[in-house]
Design a protein around this motif. Structure first.
Motif, PDB file in Angstrom:
ATOM      1  N   SER A  75       0.820  -1.212   0.000  1.00 10.39           N
ATOM      2  CA  SER A  75       0.000   0.000   0.000  1.00 10.39           C
ATOM      3  C   SER A  75       0.856   1.266   0.000  1.00 10.39           C
ATOM      4  N   LEU A  76       2.119   1.178   0.407  1.00  8.27           N
ATOM      5  CA  LEU A  76       2.997   2.345   0.436  1.00  8.27           C
ATOM      6  C   LEU A  76       3.943   2.419  -0.755  1.00  8.27           C
ATOM      7  N   ALA A  77       4.013   1.366  -1.494  1.00 10.71           N
ATOM      8  CA  ALA A  77       4.945   1.335  -2.623  1.00 10.71           C
ATOM      9  C   ALA A  77       4.449   2.225  -3.745  1.00 10.71           C
ATOM     10  N   ARG A  78       5.363   2.695  -4.541  1.00 15.28           N
ATOM     11  CA  ARG A  78       4.996   3.508  -5.706  1.00 15.28           C
ATOM     12  C   ARG A  78       4.762   2.584  -6.868  1.00 15.28           C
ATOM     13  N   TRP A  79       3.649   2.798  -7.483  1.00 16.20           N
ATOM     14  CA  TRP A  79       3.310   1.997  -8.639  1.00 16.20           C
ATOM     15  C   TRP A  79       3.598   2.835  -9.875  1.00 16.20           C
ATOM     16  N   GLU A  80       4.677   2.535 -10.477  1.00 18.18           N
ATOM     17  CA  GLU A  80       5.051   3.246 -11.689  1.00 18.18           C
ATOM     18  C   GLU A  80       4.892   2.322 -12.872  1.00 18.18           C
TER      19      GLU A  80
END
Length: 84
Positions: A75-80
């Motif tokens: 939930s905190l990760a960046r989804w690029e």
């Protein structure tokens, strides 16, 4: 008098057999006590290991391990999105 000696011999033989039987019974009782003590010790050890396993595999312990090894919650990760 010979009848008396015969019965005395039978009596002594039966007493010797009873003594041997009692001795063997006491040895088996002591062995049973040792085995029961060993069972209690193994049950105590199993309980300790179960608690230790829970401490190591509980959700909070796994989360602490993951954070210590650099894992980031999804939930905190960046989804690029990578451009093709």
């Amino acid at each position: 008098m010979s009848t008396l000696w015969r019965w005395a011999g039978v009596y002594l033989l039966l007493m010797a057999g009873l003594t041997a039987f009692g001795y063997l019974n006491q040895q088996r009782a002591a062995r049973l006590d040792r085995l029961q003590a060993q069972v209690l010790d193994l049950q105590r050890r199993q309980t300790q290991l179960t608690l230790q396993r829970y401490d190591l595999l509980s959700p909070l312990a796994l989360r602490q391990w993951a954070e210590a090894n650099g894992y980031i919650p999804m939930s905190l990760a960046r989804w690029e999105r990578k451009a093709p």
